[in-house]
Design an enzyme around this catalytic site. Structure first.
Site, short mmCIF file in Angstrom:
data_model
loop_
_atom_site.label_atom_id
_atom_site.label_comp_id
_atom_site.label_asym_id
_atom_site.label_seq_id
_atom_site.Cartn_x
_atom_site.Cartn_y
_atom_site.Cartn_z
N GLU A 178 0.94 -1.40 0.16
CA GLU A 178 0.15 0.11 0.06
C GLU A 178 1.21 1.71 0.18
O GLU A 178 0.72 2.25 1.20
CB GLU A 178 -1.08 -0.37 1.27
CG GLU A 178 -1.89 -1.40 0.93
CD GLU A 178 -2.87 -1.01 1.98
OE1 GLU A 178 -3.00 0.04 3.62
OE2 GLU A 178 -3.83 -1.85 2.40
N GLU A 215 -6.76 -7.42 -1.15
CA GLU A 215 -7.12 -7.54 0.72
C GLU A 215 -8.60 -6.96 0.31
O GLU A 215 -9.28 -6.00 -0.42
CB GLU A 215 -6.50 -6.50 1.39
CG GLU A 215 -5.07 -6.91 0.88
CD GLU A 215 -4.16 -5.85 2.52
OE1 GLU A 215 -5.14 -5.24 3.05
OE2 GLU A 215 -3.39 -6.26 2.58
#
Lengths: 631, 631, 631
Positions: free
Chosen positions: A144, A315
């Site tokens: 991320e 995710e």
């Protein structure tokens, strides 16, 4: 293509004796993928040079034995504490001048050469050891990028690197002074080493200064990622991915995307709704347990483009999360719903974060597929249902959409550097146009601004594109598609100045933006025929054909052949009118959908999703909350 | 006196080949004045000691050839980057302790002796070279003192200077300790060098400490300005001005005004409305394209006083600006409207900022009279109309108003240091009284607190004056005018303590403020007869004549002869009652105006302005939006 | 016990010639107590070692001559300026890394050993000199620990002390790593000296890290207080107290309470209402002049427990204060009302802050019993009325209440560390339960979580107790009282992890919290039968008896014998239902009171207080505003 499922697993969080059972349960559930490793540096190298790969070897073997394929993450988002002794100045610094310290994650500055070398070193060790492992299915670099506002750093390392970057770009201080217009307010430099980062100035810095810092900062992310990618490629043929987040615009995802094989993203619909949207409370309340009807789809379409067609959800939210202002539970059925929505938009795989809820540390209140006591959590059964769906259902084809929407990270930076009015945000504008298209039942491709082949698109939209590449307009014009530009199209030179001749300078369209004003949200200017312009309004002059005028008689929508220019920020009503008109001209069928319904055409299949909390009658069929149809 | 027009021009922003054409166009437009030079230091002295005045010589000559007269600004608001190498500690420091760096403007601390010497040096060079130039019409020192919150600085230079200032004021630490009441909380000092600036204390600092820091900070501005003024006077007879801003109260404008010949100010009605007023959204929406009906007039009247009658608008908003939360375009006609409003209040000249919109740097979205492509912008034609007006119309006389309103910068500081209730702000109170007077059709003079000659005033108001000079009341009493004091009149000693005997201690008025309370804005206390007291309420005791009481029976308005005391913050309804009563007693005619109308008596001429977005019928005449009458 | 009155006096603020008159007026007013000395360090020791106790000797004598008894405060909340030269690093540091400087009060870090030694030194000098003085009635340590957010400090001294504290607690870094779950995000430490304070991390720190810092910080307060207490005890037999504040939860008051003989607190009902409550504007407006109907009572009951039954109001608001967002005057009668409310809850003494309003320094706008001009202020007459009441009235007995409410400071920290949803605050939850009980006419004892003897309690409530001691449930179960736990009961281990087996793990109650969600305040979930769950909602599973379900059919209230578990945050309506049900089961009579009425049973006496601004009919009697009955 066969769509697949997976999960995120942290063997280092659990005693080894339960790994085999976990693996078996994953396989039983119908999972194909398991992502591991991305935060495990302190276990792989507890002290500098003390490499401990044995446990990871065993985890690989245990997971592989059940047939699971592994996505291996490089652990560079979480350098261990000892790294700071080696590189005390590696921390990022915030805009207020405070070092952003150890104790959570992402505690590094992208510009720090020493840390980048360490990241390459650990990546090389992993690639050498696991690059050819038969169970290795893919790589993930870091985790991320940009999360927790970590792209912009005001560290000494960033300052030095920025000066070098500017020297490369401009070659001489005089060239930079001219480009930035530094004569204004005597801001002229005699040497690149006089240039500071654009924080903590008395009033706003030169926007050209701020804009170059934004470009530089994005480049630093790409450079950091490239170093890992090159390292991995030397030892592995497995595809390489990165897991992006929602509404992060501080770095150019297309730039990192060009380095990678697959784009993935982390989809947390309920967290994003509360945390990252300008919508009113009533909207947030209505969708509190389902997420915004368009936010996930937008990112699905965006990352499909970033991944050149190959993309995953790495995710997927499986229950309540821990980080939004409020963290409700999804409606029953939403895990399955979100998974199928991703597939409808072309996801190759959807992985759930995380396998088992960790009872400790920062994310202990973040749901998993298992509870901390190893029992199945609510989401588990929904994943089982998806696995059954996949066995039973026909596969989903992914085809080009009839509508192209151009998204440019550089425009996000420039709007941010100079919004000119509160609420004027590029992502917001593009997202509102995307939502407007979806409410008309359209499927959309999101394209980068360097797209030149617009074959098969009937409708092309480039809202807010203030720094278009010079050859974009010709490429769109030649495609024959109906196209919409504006507001703000072509309003900045590469050096962040107003171009002369004035914008929009669209060849064939006789119009200039004579002046710009920004409006309070409570003073929209009605457009004749319905709807209004709000927030941003341009005063257009010239001889171009006027399709719509506002209540003051000023032109709002101009046309030259298939090219249209919109001189303001449309409210939803006027936006729907503009889009309907252009779709009509393009021969694209539109259909006004009920508020909660969205559809997606995937090859021959039409998916119909009910995003609302109530059942909806649609074409004679009742779709329950969290329900969807496939036709 | 013949009113004149002008503009602000930056020859250094443009190639020399267009200067002559620009000058000719200015002259054609009917402009008299052109202000130049105030940000040009990096072009006048690109490196330390490398003086480059040739271009400015040529600019003077080119502009002079068309008959334009020049206002020359000293460039001290924008020291070049090299200045920081000479004086690394010259930057101001904010209340959080962060240096306010290079990269915009006003990056200096008023207390830094080294920088002040540099400012004197460049000023001397300019004064020597241009002080006797035939085209030189006036000087401007620096630019917008106090803009971007730059008066208060917490730098090391400020700390040293503050200690010296305190030592001068108090002579001994014991005297300071007694004056401040430092025995409270053991804050006693043994040496002036123990005293820190009053930021970053655990809870609020001693208000006497904070108050002296505010006085000191204001004095530093005056000292900085005085140094330039003295330098210029040695070489030039041209009048000297400074361009003030709107609602800047951190330094005493009367103090700098005493050093200068002319006061000017920079009038941005739309930016100020959005950015600097407490008004409700409905008010801001209604006046979004016209500006607040009283804000400009207030500053016109204030700066007429600061300039001892001589004042200009140095920068008049000519279209949308770039710096407010929203930046709409003015209604058609507003540029002319604002110009005439300034003339009605006595402005000698109105200059438009700026001649041509700069396509680069911080203010590229700020309109000019010309667009970046050299074409005429919307405001240009309105200026031409004003020029025509001036040729056709009789000149405007400026005369004393019947009403005097006392404005004291020191009171602004003391209310700020100790508001006692959220929303209790001195400027706001005085401005509300000013608005109340204007809504009754009155013309007003704003006076400094050291005024002693009140001849010809019929009505005198001193709201919120908490530290009145001791001889003010006698001077007002002797004038025979009806006068209104309070709330908070005389409530602080010079040392920021509550005086004993208790306030208001107005000779002849038997009353004391027995206690003070501050009120939530949603709990106004009604006054018998209409209206209410809000925010600030005093419990008055004593034998004075009570003119009004509140719903609890407490006195609100007291009277002793021509002197009145108001024990609270009046809402608009009650304020109108009080003002009407006093005006009646004073024999001043009042007239309740329609909401959007304001009038101004200038000698024999009555100006009537419609500030609203709709036409208004007034005395049988229909005044359009942005319209005004002259009678 | 005879209830008494007192005041807070600062002889050092006034010339000695008026001390005797002040003392006589205090005695005349019927006061018993006078607190002095707590901010006088700079007068006791103007320079290091230069002790000046003469004036305090004389003050003692003067006050004693009228029979007043003295509470002597240690002056450690206000170290003089010279202390910083001896200990430049003694200042606390805020979470942003800025030293909190000299110039107000409480400018010290609890962890600084050097300053603690100085505090002990001055305490010893005072104890030696006055510890046996016949007029000495009691001691007060320091002043308002925790006021101005001073418990948490991020100084170098705190960092060192925290590392030592952790080393003591965990003995090895590995043990700490395991306890905190530092494997998550590679946060593992190899040495205690690697551990930083948990501020300025990139995103949230490990909650276990934050939680231990909160425990440590509380311990530092206790350690600082203990040092003074031990010092005093060596020289004096007078009881020792500390004056706590309202809604300060950063340190464990029970821990300091165990060191002290008497708990006192500083009761500012109007300031607290504006400043420290989440209530809506309508509530704040209604009670603006009376204070919240439950806030004072809550603290009375809390500090009665902290003081083991012995407690005072050390500072009672006597009029408007100076520090809240708005500072209105109390309704006439409120000073007397507040005093009697304190007596009804068992206060031994109520002292008014302060005797005379100081005309200088920070609190010059804070009312006293006398005005700055020595005249009687409004509150003076009300105190005289209380003194008369005390002479006339029967004394108040204090008895055990039938209801016990457990309050745990540790739970306040853990909720703060991990609220999981905006608005989820432990104090707020407990206070809402307390208010709910009071609205049913109940009298309440507040107990610490280590209470084991629940004899005579019929109803026990432990809302939000997430880290209960292991033997609490058995102790409650054995008492036979009806008991209510939850939400969040037992949801954290001592190491701030989710326990496995999952909570609540109440023996005999077959239930687990399968998942937790937090809700927007605008999306309450109705409970069948009335009321709703809001903010926090648990999904309960298991075979326990379900007493209430929500609209989704999920269990809300469970029961096993006398033990009940509430799986969410109740709104007031549902809370009233739950409390009524349990009270019924416990045989405790409840009575729904009018909104403004609260009652308190003190032995045989029932006090009835009208907190509203209007008269209320109650049992046939009309109670005026600020009125109360005694039956």
């Amino acid at each position: 293509m066969k769509r697949t499922l997976g999960t995120c697993y942290y063997p280092e969080h659990w005693t080894e004796d339960i790994w085999a059972e976990d693996a078996a349960r994953m396989a039983d559930l119908g999972l194909t993928w398991v992502r591991i490793g991305e935060f495990a540096w302190s276990r792989l190298e507890p002290a500098p040079g003390d490499l401990q790969f044995g446990w990871l070897d065993r985890a690989f073997d245990t997971l592989a034995q059940t047939g699971l394929k592994i996505v291996l993450g490089t652990p560079t988002a979480t350098p261990p504490r000892w790294m700071l002794e080696r590189h005390p100045d590696m921390l990022a610094v915030d805009a207020q001048g405070r070092a952003r310290g150890f104790g959570s994650r992402r505690h590094y500055c992208f510009s720090h050469d020493g840390y980048r070398a360490e990241a390459v070193r650990i990546t090389a060790l992993l690639a050498e050891r696991y690059g050819r492992h038969p169970a290795l299915g893919a790589w993930q670099t870091d985790n991320e990028y940009g999360c927790h506002d970590t792209v912009l750093s005001y560290s000494e390392a960033a300052r030095r690197a920025f000066r070098d970057w500017l020297a490369q770009r401009y070659q001489s201080p005089d060239a930079l002074n001219r480009a930035w217009g530094n004569v204004f307010w005597s801001m002229e430099y005699r040497d690149f080493d006089e240039i500071e980062l654009p924080n903590l100035t008395v009033t706003e810095p030169n926007p050209a200064h701020a804009m170059d810092f934004r470009r530089f900062s994005s480049d630093q992310v790409a450079r950091f990622n490239a170093a890992q990618v090159e390292t991995i490629r030397a030892h592995s043929d497995a595809p390489i991915s990165h897991n992006y987040m929602g509404r992060i615009t501080e770095f150019d995802h297309f730039a990192t995307g060009r380095q990678l094989d697959i784009a993935t993203w982390d989809s947390y619909p309920l967290g994003f709704l509360e945390d990252r949207l300008e919508e009113a409370d009533a909207h947030k309340r209505r969708y509190a347990r389902q997420g915004d009807p368009d936010f996930q789809a937008f990112h699905h379409d965006l990352y499909r483009s970033v991944g050149h067609g190959r993309w995953w959800v790495m995710e997927q939210q499986p229950g309540p999360v821990n980080w939004a202002p409020h963290n409700p539970a999804p409606l029953p059925g939403m895990i399955r719903f979100w998974t199928w929505e991703a597939f409808a938009h072309g996801a190759e795989a959807v992985c759930y974060f995380r396998w088992r809820q960790a009872p400790f540390a920062q994310e202990q209140m973040h749901a998993g597929l298992l509870r901390p006591d190893h029992a199945e959590a609510v989401g588990h059964a929904e994943v089982a249902a998806v696995a059954a769906d996949l066995t039973a259902a026909q596969d989903v084809e992914t085809t080009k959409a009839p509508v192209a929407l151009i998204f440019d990270y550089q425009a996000a930076w420039s709007w941010d550097v100079q919004p000119q009015g509160r609420g004027c945000d590029y992502f917001r504008l593009v997202f509102e146009v995307y939502r407007g298209l979806r409410k008309l039942g359209l499927s959309i491709d999101i394209l980068p601004p360097d797209t030149r082949d617009f074959t098969d698109y009937d409708l092309i939209l480039a809202p807010g594109l203030d720094m278009p590449p010079p050859d974009l307009i010709p490429a769109i014009a030649v495609s024959g598609a109906q196209a919409l530009f504006g507001p703000r199209f072509g309003s900045k030179t590469d050096a962040f100045a107003i171009p002369v001749p004035l914008p929009p300078a669209i060849s064939g369209l006789d119009a200039v933006v004579a002046r710009v004003e920004t409006l309070r949200p409570d003073m929209p200017v009605p457009v004749t025929g319905g709807g209004a312009i709000t927030l941003w309004r341009e005063h257009l002059e010239g001889g171009a054909q006027v399709l719509d005028r506002d209540a003051d008689g000023l032109p709002v929508l101009l046309r030259a052949g298939s090219l249209h220019y919109l001189g303001g920020w449309p409210d939803p009503t006027y936006l729907a009118r503009v889009l309907t008109r252009l779709a009509g001209a393009a021969g694209v069928l539109v259909r006004e959908l009920p508020d909660d319904i969205r559809i997606r055409q995937s090859g021959p299949t039409l998916f119909i999703f009910n995003h609302g909390p109530d059942p909806v009658e649609f074409d004679g069929t009742r779709i329950p909350p969290a329900g969807f149809l496939r036709r």
